[in-house]
Design an enzyme around this catalytic site. Structure first.
Site, mmCIF file in Angstrom:
data_model
loop_
_atom_site.group_PDB
_atom_site.id
_atom_site.type_symbol
_atom_site.label_atom_id
_atom_site.label_comp_id
_atom_site.label_asym_id
_atom_site.label_seq_id
_atom_site.Cartn_x
_atom_site.Cartn_y
_atom_site.Cartn_z
ATOM 1 N N GLY A 148 15.940 -36.943 -3.402
ATOM 2 C CA GLY A 148 15.670 -38.507 -2.247
ATOM 3 C C GLY A 148 14.333 -39.121 -2.918
ATOM 4 N N GLY A 153 7.406 -42.801 -1.035
ATOM 5 C CA GLY A 153 5.851 -43.319 -1.641
ATOM 6 C C GLY A 153 5.600 -42.925 -2.057
ATOM 7 N N MET A 154 5.468 -40.663 -2.135
ATOM 8 C CA MET A 154 4.589 -39.861 -3.264
ATOM 9 C C MET A 154 5.389 -39.259 -4.088
ATOM 10 S SD MET A 154 0.841 -40.846 -1.786
ATOM 11 C CE MET A 154 0.320 -39.737 -2.176
ATOM 12 N N VAL A 189 11.955 -35.654 -4.165
ATOM 13 C CA VAL A 189 12.810 -34.481 -4.255
ATOM 14 C C VAL A 189 13.591 -33.899 -4.869
ATOM 15 C CG1 VAL A 189 12.968 -33.106 -1.562
ATOM 16 C CG2 VAL A 189 11.879 -34.702 -1.085
ATOM 17 N N ASP A 202 5.202 -40.608 12.417
ATOM 18 C CA ASP A 202 5.950 -41.480 11.382
ATOM 19 C C ASP A 202 7.924 -40.656 12.393
ATOM 20 O OD1 ASP A 202 7.057 -43.120 9.636
ATOM 21 O OD2 ASP A 202 6.678 -42.009 7.772
#
Lengths: 331, 229
Positions: free
Chosen positions: A33, A36-37, A40, A147
Site C-alpha cells: 500500500g 502520503g509519506m 508499505v 485519523d
C-alpha cells in the site's frame, strides 16, 4: 535511445522506489500500500523466518524535525503494546537517507470491506466495541490517533480488530511544532514522544492552523486547524463517524442517539471517552437504557418487552396453558 | 529554477526560461505530436513558438504557485497557445527572432514512431505521464553518460538489458549472470547501484522543475508513491 514504453517506465518507477534494506535480514517483496509519506512493502525477516510489513518513506527527511516525527511515530507504536495495535519490530535508514521501520504484517481487510460480509447489526457493533477498547487504551497511554476512519481499521481473519496508521497521532502533554507546552488532558496517563505524520490525507506539519486528518472523518475542531489542541474527544468523533457508517441510514432510535452524541459538533456534547461510548453500545446490545437517549414510558415498556421477550413469551404461554387447563377442568 | 522564472531581472528570467524549455521540451513536443496530432514540422514550430512566447511575452510571470503546479500550468498555457495559433490565419515561422530556445529534438521522432495517445485520456494525465517519461528519459541518458565516462560498461549493459526491457523480454538475473560471467549477487549489486544513481538523477531533475521544497516533495511522492500513470 528508444522511447521508454509505459511498461518500462512503470518498471523504472518501481525499481527506483523499491528499498534495499541494509544487511540481508529483510527480503522485500510486493508493495502492499501507499500513503502520503511512504510505501508499505511485504518483506521476509530471514532471521526470524516470518513475514513482516516494512514502511519506507518516499524521500529522506527534509530536516531533523521531520526525521524526528517518523521516529516518534515508531516510538508511539512501540509503546502501545495492545492486541489491537500493530507492533513495531525494527527501525532504520536506507543508504539514500530514507527512513523505514518494520512491523507486524497484518493479514486482513479494511473495516468497511470487512463489514460487507457482516450483515447482523449486533455483530457489527461487537466489532466496533473492540475498536473502542483499542482507542481507549491509546487514550489512557496519552495518545490520540486523530485519523480514525474505516480505511485505518483492519479486521483480521479471526475477527481481530487493529487500528492502523498512527502517523498523525498526538501524544498528550508533549508540545508539537509551534505549540507551547501544555499539561496533559484528562485521561492522559503518560506523555512522551510526539506526533509523526503519514497517511494519504495527512500533511507533514503540525503547526497551529494546519489541518491534520481526513476530511469527512475528522472532528470539526481538527478541521478548523486546531489539531494541536484536540483531546480524546476528537477520536470519539472519529469513532462516531465510523459507527454512523456501520449502522446504516435507519438505525433504531436509541442507537441513532448514540451516533449523534458521538459525532456531535462540539466536543463538550460528545462522550468524554471512548469507553463511555462503548458502555452505551454495550447497554444498547443488552437492551438496557442508554445514556444518550431519554425514552418515554411507552418506549421504555417496548424496550423491556423486547429485552425480556423470551421470558414474557414463556409467561404468556404458561398463562394460556393454565387458562386452557382451567377451562378444560370446568367441563 | 522556477524561482528564477519569476525573477524581476530579465536576464536571470531569460536564462531560467531557457533551462526550463530544455526540461519541458520533450513532454511539450510529445504532447503536441500525440495529443494535438500536429505533424512533425508543425509540432517543432509550435513548441519553439511556445517557449519563445513564454520568454518574450513573460507568460511565466503570470504563474501563481498557489493555484497550480508549474507542470499543470504549462500544459494549460500550451493548450491555449495551440488553440490561439490554430485560430490565427497562417502561422508565422518562428525561430529566427531575437530568442532561440535550444530544443533537444534529435532522435525524438524515432522515439515517437508508433506511439499513440489514448483518445479518451484526460489531457492533464497524458501530459503528466509524458513529463514523467521525459524526466526518466533524461535521467537514463545522464546515467548512461556517467557510466560510460566511468568505464562501468558492465553495469550499464546490465541496467539496459534488465531495467529498460519490457517484461516479456527481461532476462533473469541467472541468465544475465551466465552471459556476463558474473555471480548472481554481483548482478544484483550492479543493478542496485545503477538504480540508486538513477533515482538520484531523477530527483535532481525534479528539484530543478519544481518551485520549492513543498512542491518538490509533493511531486516526488506522486512520482514514486503512487501507481498513477
Amino acid at each position: 535511445m528508444n522511447r521508454l514504453s509505459d511498461e518500462a517506465l512503470a518498471h523504472l518507477r518501481d525499481v527506483t522506489e523499491r528499498p534495499e534494506l541494509p544487511g540481508d535480514r529483510y527480503e522485500i517483496h510486493e508493495r502492499l500500500g501507499r500513503g502520503g509519506m511512504g510505501t508499505v512493502w511485504r518483506a521476509t525477516d530471514r532471521e526470524l523466518a516470518r513475514d513482516v510489513a516494512v514502511k519506507v518513506m518516499t524521500l529522506p527527511a527534509a530536516s531533523d524535525r521531520e526525521r524526528g516525527r517518523l521516529q516518534r511515530e515508531a516510538h508511539i507504536l512501540a509503546r502501545l503494546e495492545h492486541p489491537g495495535i500493530v507492533p513495531i519490530h525494527d527501525i532504520g535508514q536506507l543508504a539514500d537517507g530514507r527512513l523505514w521501520y518494520a512491523m507486524k504484517l497484518v493479514r486482513g481487510v479494511a473495516l468497511d470491506r470487512a463489514v460487507e460480509s457482516v450483515s447482523a447489526l449486533p455483530a457489527r457493533l461487537r466489532l466496533f466495541l473492540r475498536l473502542c477498547e483499542t482507542v481507549e487504551f491509546a487514550h489512557v497511554q496519552g495518545v490520540i490517533h486523530r485519523d480514525l476512519k474505516p480505511a485505518n481499521v483492519m479486521v483480521g481473519p479471526f475477527g481481530e480488530v487493529l487500528v492502523m496508521d498512527w502517523g498523525v497521532a498526538k501524544v498528550l502533554g508533549e508540545p508539537e511544532e509551534g505549540e507551547p507546552a501544555a499539561p496533559p488532558s484528562a485521561g492522559a496517563a503518560d506523555a512522551s514522544g510526539g506526533a509523526a505524520t503519514d497517511g494519504g490525507a495527512a500533511t507533514d506539519s503540525t503547526s497551529p492552523g494546519t489541518v491534520l486528518g481526513t476530511p469527512g472523518w475528522m472532528a470539526p475542531e481538527q478541521a478548523a486547524g486546531r489539531a494541536h489542541t484536540v483531546d480524546p474527544r476528537a477520536d470519539v468523533f472519529g469513532l462516531g463517524r465510523i459507527l454512523h457508517a456501520l449502522v446504516g441510514s435507519e438505525p433504531p432510535r436509541r442507537l441513532a442517539a448514540i451516533v449523534a452524541r458521538a459525532e456531535a459538533s462540539r466536543p463538550e456534547d460528545r462522550y468524554g471517552t471512548a469507553s463511555e461510548l462503548a458502555a452505551d453500545i454495550d447497554r444498547f446490545l443488552s437492551g438496557t437504557a442508554v445514556s444518550a437517549y431519554r425514552e418515554g414510558a411507552l418506549e421504555k415498556l417496548g424496550r423491556l418487552v423486547e429485552r425480556h421477550r423470551v421470558a414474557i413469551l414463556l409467561l404468556l404461554a404458561y398463562v394460556v396453558m393454565r387458562s386452557l387447563l382451567f377451562l378444560w377442568g370446568d367441563r | 529554477m522556477l524561482e528564477a522564472v519569476r525573477a524581476t531581472d530579465p536576464e536571470i528570467r531569460r536564462r531560467a526560461l531557457e533551462r526550463l524549455a530544455a526540461a519541458y521540451w520533450r513532454p511539450v513536443y510529445t504532447y503536441l505530436r500525440l495529443h494535438w496530432r500536429e505533424p512533425e514540422e508543425e509540432a517543432r514550430d509550435l513548441a519553439q513558438g511556445f517557449f519563445v512566447a513564454l520568454i518574450e511575452r513573460d507568460l511565466a510571470a503570470r504563474w501563481d504557485p498557489s493555484r497550480a503546479r508549474f507542470r499543470t500550468w504549462v500544459r494549460t498555457c500550451l493548450d491555449s497557445f495551440v488553440a490561439d495559433e490554430r485560430r490565427a490565419a497562417g502561422r508565422r515561422k518562428r525561430g529566427g527572432g531575437a530568442v532561440h530556445v535550444p530544443l533537444e529534438a534529435e532522435g525524438i521522432e524515432d522515439e515517437l514512431a508508433g506511439a499513440i495517445a489514448p483518445s479518451t485520456e484526460d489531457p492533464d494525465t497524458f501530459f503528466r505521464r509524458e513529463w514523467i517519461r521525459g524526466l526518466f528519459t533524461g535521467s537514463v541518458r545522464a546515467l548512461r553518460d556517467e557510466l560510460r565516462a566511468a568505464g562501468r560498461e558492465t553495469r550499464l549493459r546490465l541496467f539496459e538489458r534488465y531495467d529498460l526491457a519490457d517484461e516479456a523480454d527481461r532476462p533473469t538475473y541467472a541468465r544475465l549472470a551466465t552471459e556476463e560471467s558474473l555471480d548472481i549477487a554481483k548482478v544484483g549489486n550492479e543493478l542496485y547501484a545503477a538504480r540508486a544513481r538513477l533515482r538520484a538523477l531523477v530527483l535532481e531533475r525534479l528539484r530543478e522543475c519544481t518551485s520549492d521544497e513543498a512542491e518538490y516533495r509533493a511531486e516526488a511522492r506522486e512520482l514514486f508513491g503512487t501507481d498513477e500513470p
